[in-house]
Design a protein around this motif. Structure first.
Motif, PDB file in Angstrom:
ATOM      1  N   THR A 169       0.863  -1.180   0.000  1.00  0.00           N
ATOM      2  CA  THR A 169       0.000   0.000   0.000  1.00  0.00           C
ATOM      3  C   THR A 169       0.901   1.232   0.000  1.00  0.00           C
ATOM      4  OG1 THR A 169      -1.625  -1.244   1.287  1.00  0.00           O
ATOM      5  CG2 THR A 169      -1.869   1.158   1.222  1.00  0.00           C
TER       6      THR A 169
ATOM      7  N   PHE B  33       1.887   5.431  -1.911  1.00  0.00           N
ATOM      8  CA  PHE B  33       1.547   6.613  -2.696  1.00  0.00           C
ATOM      9  C   PHE B  33       2.592   6.837  -3.782  1.00  0.00           C
ATOM     10  CE2 PHE B  33      -0.602   7.860   1.327  1.00  0.00           C
ATOM     11  CZ  PHE B  33      -1.885   7.994   0.812  1.00  0.00           C
TER      12      PHE B  33
ATOM     13  N   GLY C 169      -6.962   6.955  -5.730  1.00  0.00           N
ATOM     14  CA  GLY C 169      -6.350   5.636  -5.654  1.00  0.00           C
ATOM     15  C   GLY C 169      -7.352   4.514  -5.758  1.00  0.00           C
TER      16      GLY C 169
ATOM     17  N   GLY D 109      -2.681   6.726  -5.105  1.00  0.00           N
ATOM     18  CA  GLY D 109      -2.525   5.671  -4.108  1.00  0.00           C
ATOM     19  C   GLY D 109      -2.923   4.327  -4.696  1.00  0.00           C
TER      20      GLY D 109
END
Length: 237
Positions: free
Chosen positions: A61, A63, A166, A194
């Motif tokens: 996970t 950015f 995202g 994201g």
């Protein structure tokens, strides 16, 4: 209600949107695999436990900062901390076919039903792709045919002045898209991207987000711990 008050309210549930970092987890084909190696351990007679980590800036996970696709763009460390806190809109797209691209009409339908997006909102698309993450036998499905965001939808989100966009897929662009229009449009407008979020299916249409990336000097992105703040009883499931 002020976001800070909302986060501290005892009626608020915290929902982790982050996949655990584990060896063998899915990664972009050209990126290094996540590696966690024992450096010191009690079993070896050491006085402490310590691991060496190897990974990409875009592992798990994470950015993407503008620098990821924009030469001389802002790095992850250049982004203001306020960008990572605020209102979160979650748009359900679980009915999308493999490789389908979400168009602007789906975003407008969400706004008609749940209220307009506001400047600075984080907007996450729930495709349900995180169901393929944890089981290694399903990784082949996670790494292929994922849906994504169209160029037109990306432009609409820029117009709405979203702060973050995202999804729970490997990329915000659909599978096998070699020109990456969503990345280029969003990052070109300083909208953070994201990817690889978890548990988006547990979120209501609107809640609040806190998601801090690692502070990597000159980083084109960074892994993050993302948490949603949801009023109890308002989740989807």
């Amino acid at each position: 209600m002020d976001p800070a008050e909302f986060c501290l309210d005892p009626r608020t549930e915290l929902i982790d949107l982050t996949h655990p970092m584990t060896p063998g987890m899915p990664t972009w084909p050209t990126h290094p695999h996540y590696c966690q190696e024992i450096v010191e351990s009690y079993d070896r007679g050491d006085v402490a436990c310590n691991h060496r980590l190897e990974m990409s800036e875009h592992t798990g996970t994470h950015f993407d900062a503008p620098l990821h696709f924009v030469r001389d763009g802002a790095s992850i460390l250049d982004m203001p901390l306020t960008r990572f806190f605020g209102r979160l809109a979650t748009i359900s797209c679980t009915g999308c076919a493999p490789c389908e691209l979400v168009g602007p009409d789906r975003i407008r339908r969400f706004e008609d039903e749940h209220g307009a997006l506001a400047a600075g909102d984080a907007v996450l698309f729930h495709f349900g792709w995180d169901r393929f993450w944890a089981d290694p036998a399903l990784h082949q499905h996670f790494l292929a045919d994922w849906p994504g965001l169209s160029a037109e939808a990306s432009e609409l989100l820029v117009d709405r002045r979203a702060g973050i966009v995202g999804s729970d897929c490997l990329s915000i662009d659909g599978f096998a898209n070699t020109t990456f229009p969503a990345h280029r449009i969003l990052l070109g407008a300083d909208v953070l991207v994201g990817e690889n979020f978890a548990n988006l299916g547990r979120l209501p249409a609107y809640c609040h987000l806190a998601a801090l990336p690692l502070a990597i000097e000159g980083g084109s992105g960074a892994p993050a711990r993302a948490v949603a703040f949801v009023r109890r009883g308002e989740g989807r499931s």
